[in-house]
Design a protein around this motif. Structure first.
Motif, short mmCIF file in Angstrom:
data_model
loop_
_atom_site.label_atom_id
_atom_site.label_comp_id
_atom_site.label_asym_id
_atom_site.label_seq_id
_atom_site.Cartn_x
_atom_site.Cartn_y
_atom_site.Cartn_z
N THR A 98 46.76 47.69 54.38
CA THR A 98 48.19 47.37 55.04
C THR A 98 48.50 46.10 55.33
N PHE A 99 47.47 44.87 55.52
CA PHE A 99 47.43 44.22 55.69
C PHE A 99 48.33 42.92 55.23
N PRO A 100 49.63 42.48 55.34
CA PRO A 100 50.38 41.82 54.37
C PRO A 100 49.72 40.55 53.86
N VAL A 102 50.67 37.75 53.01
CA VAL A 102 50.83 36.55 53.46
C VAL A 102 50.46 35.80 54.62
N THR A 182 45.30 41.95 38.81
CA THR A 182 46.86 41.36 38.95
C THR A 182 47.39 41.46 39.82
N ALA A 186 49.93 37.09 41.54
CA ALA A 186 50.80 37.02 41.72
C ALA A 186 50.92 35.71 43.31
N ALA A 189 50.03 32.44 43.84
CA ALA A 189 51.31 31.95 43.60
C ALA A 189 51.85 31.29 44.75
N ILE A 190 51.33 32.60 46.07
CA ILE A 190 52.04 31.78 47.10
C ILE A 190 51.14 30.37 48.36
N ALA A 219 57.23 31.19 36.92
CA ALA A 219 57.49 32.49 37.25
C ALA A 219 56.96 32.97 35.41
N ILE A 222 53.20 32.57 35.30
CA ILE A 222 52.59 34.03 36.31
C ILE A 222 53.05 34.92 35.83
N GLY A 223 54.27 35.34 35.06
CA GLY A 223 54.25 36.68 34.58
C GLY A 223 52.89 36.68 32.81
N ALA A 226 49.88 37.58 34.27
CA ALA A 226 49.61 38.57 34.58
C ALA A 226 49.91 39.86 33.43
N ILE A 227 50.68 39.09 32.53
CA ILE A 227 50.67 40.79 31.58
C ILE A 227 49.11 40.73 30.89
#
Lengths: 242, 386
Positions: A98-100, A102, A182, A186, A189-190, A219, A222-223, A226-227
């Motif tokens: 549950t930890f976000p 960010v 995966t 993503a 990137a943050i 984007a 990165i997309g 990931a794919i």
């Protein structure tokens, strides 16, 4: 022939990723059309290959550490001497989910400073949980009869682990690793917001300067990354689940 | 040792010894002359001397001792001890504030030692709650003394605490940020729930929609959130510049509109997947029986299928909400407001306590929502509460 066909999709995505990384400059016309107001439409503070390399490096270091620690912890918690820790470890794995990301990233910065290290730690912590959870599920899900039979054949604890438990649990463990990697591709990137330089850089820079072309470039890569990675995982011989 | 005596509780023993090592070995507080300069760390014995430090390690040793012979009444005693020690952490901060702080500008930071100890204490509480078979509600109630103690200490002695100063500097802003955060999450989850149920029903009716829908949503999930927020900037800015009534509605390139669109997009996949699986999993025999009773398709859906699918749908809502709380933090980058604003402001100013002011409430919100919706799912599951 069938072997070749099996790897066609991931190789295709990888080729596309590489082509996009190296040939982003060729698409200037397209980006000029997207972002007609800006003078510069191709991100040039660092070349895309370097950014891709750094992105991959951060994600893979975090993934390798997370796999070692996660699978190790789950194995330890399912041995007889570590059984006592099992409920705590599994509860921790579900709470941690549950930890976000960010928030984890933001909390790592005050402790570890700006740069690449807090990202690796945050990705490691975040990536650990799906791996622990799935390894536990995989090891716990093995038919007790199978274990009984292995023991009856006179196998030692280590032999059972290596030759029975891990092979049987491998698909579930692999699914956990796949989720973990995966998500982390993503999330990394943050990391660009806390001073790590990776494929998130063009995105942040694009948002800050109002340059959509930069955002699209980051984007897109990165997309594709990931794919590609996801499709590589789905083709691994032991992956049974999609 | 009597033969019926259980062996040592290894978990509690390990936790208390590791916590003791962290308590004595790591900085518990740090003191900075003002907001920007980095603080100097103080360990326990820097604050109260070696004798005092040894005295504070006694409760940990007592805990380890109780873990050595874990009969039930000893575990209950251990739980009481952990609750007391948890409540003592704010008192320790107050003591440090009174002892160390000598100027009005000085700021007291919370050191790594306190965070590690807090984390280990919470783990010990989880372990003890399980050993003693206490309900989840009591588990939450056990945190209350610590919350009360923190409140009291903040009001009386903890004025120099950096986190608290950041809060008091912008308490109005903080409350409205929490409100905005919750509003964004609520609207996004509500919209994706409505859309998700419709989509899941359509997917059940038409297999083509199912393939296309899941394919599209899976691709959407691989785009990093930060990129999706950025990608929506330009089209929405163009729309608001060229379509008057959209601009009048407040749609623009930055702010809530792109944030909400991206949040709904991300929330759809877990929502649709869970709703779809939930509706599929309803026993065909039950549906047959309902049809046999002469119920219409709509009645079967409303009175049989949806209620039976409810726990799994709620599970989807839980996952989606927790995820949306984190994603909304990222949305602050494009000016959507919410608690993420503090995180990015703090990162920009290298003011780490401001980062904490954003990150900690987000973490707490996620945990709270997860616990509340988890409890609700337990209650609604056929067979009732745990």
């Amino acid at each position: 022939m069938t072997e070749w066909r099996r790897w066609a999709a991931p190789l295709g995505w990888l080729a596309l990723l590489l082509a996009a990384t190296l040939g982003m400059g060729q698409l200037e016309g397209l980006f000029r059309w997207i972002e007609s107001d800006s003078r510069q439409v191709i991100y040039e503070r660092a070349d895309f290959l370097t950014l891709l390399g750094r992105h991959l490096l951060v994600v893979s270091v975090a993934a390798v550490l997370a796999i070692l620690m996660g699978v190790g912890a789950a194995i330890a918690a399912t041995r007889r001497w570590g059984r006592d820790f099992l409920p705590l470890v599994s509860q921790l794995a579900s709470i941690g989910q549950t930890f976000p990301p960010v928030a984890v990233l933001a909390l790592a910065v005050p402790v570890l400073g700006f740069g690449t290290l807090p990202i690796i730690v945050a990705l490691l912590l975040y990536g650990l949980l799906p791996i622990v959870r799935n390894t536990l599920a995989g090891l716990e899900g093995i038919d007790p009869g199978v274990m009984e039979a292995a023991r009856g054949m006179g196998m030692s604890g280590g032999q059972i682990l290596r030759q029975v438990e891990l092979p049987l649990a491998a698909p579930v463990i692999l699914a956990g690793i796949r989720t973990s990697v995966t998500i982390n591709i993503a999330t990394a990137a943050i990391g660009a917001t806390v001073g790590a330089s990776n494929l998130g850089d063009p995105i942040i820079s694009g948002i800050v300067n109002g340059n959509t072309a930069y955002v699209v470039q980051g984007a897109l890569l990165i997309g594709l990354l990931a794919i590609s990675v996801d499709s590589l995982f789905s083709r691994l011989p032991i992956a049974t689940r999609g | 040792m009597r033969p019926d005596m259980p062996g040592p509780n290894v978990v509690l023993l390990t936790l208390s010894l590791v916590a003791l090592a962290a308590w004595l070995g790591l900085d518990t507080v740090s003191l900075a002359a003002n907001r920007i300069v980095p603080g100097t760390g103080y360990r326990v014995f820097d604050v109260i001397g070696v004798g005092g430090a040894l005295a504070t390690s006694l409760p940990w040793l007592a805990l380890a001792g109780l873990a050595w012979r874990p009969a039930r009444h000893r575990l209950a005693l251990a739980l009481t001890l952990v609750v007391l020690m948890l409540s003592a952490l704010p008192a320790w901060l107050s003591l440090s504030a009174v002892t160390l702080v000598d100027s009005a500008q000085a700021r007291l930071g919370i050191g790594a030692g306190i965070w590690v100890v807090l984390f280990l204490q919470l783990l010990a509480m989880i372990e003890l709650r399980r050993r003693l078979d206490l309900s989840r509600l009591i588990g939450w109630a056990l945190v209350l003394p610590a919350v009360a103690s923190a409140g009291l200490c903040l009001a009386r002695w903890l004025e120099p605490l950096a986190l608290w100063q950041e809060y008091r500097g912008r308490s109005g802003q903080f409350l409205s940020a929490v409100g905005e955060h919750l509003l964004l999450v609520g609207v996004a989850v509500g919209t994706s729930l409505a859309l998700g149920v419709c989509l899941a029903l359509a997917m059940r009716r038409w297999p083509g929609v199912q393939r296309a829908g899941f394919g599209l949503l899976n691709v959407l999930q691989t785009i990093p959130s930060i990129a999706l927020f950025g990608l929506l900037l330009a089209p929405l800015a163009w729309l608001s510049a060229n379509v008057d009534w959209l601009a009048a509605l407040g749609v623009s390139g930055i702010g809530r509109a792109p944030a909400l669109l991206a949040l709904v997009g991300y929330s759809l996949l877990p929502m649709v997947r869970n709703t779809f699986v939930a509706l599929e999993a309803v026993d065909a025999g039950v549906i047959d029986a309902a049809r046999g009773m002469g119920m219409s398709r709509g009645q079967v859906l409303r009175q049989v299928r949806l209620p039976l699918a409810m726990p799994v749908i709620l599970e989807g809502i839980r996952i989606t909400t927790v995820q949306a709380i984190g994603l909304t933090a990222v949305a602050a980058l494009i000016g959507a407001g919410g608690l993420g604003t503090f995180i990015f402001q703090g990162l920009g100013q290298a003011a780490m306590d401001l980062v904490l002011l954003g990150a900690l409430p987000i973490l707490l919100l996620a945990l709270l929502v997860d616990a509340l919706l988890g409890a609700l799912t337990d209650i609604l599951r056929p067979g009732g509460a745990e």
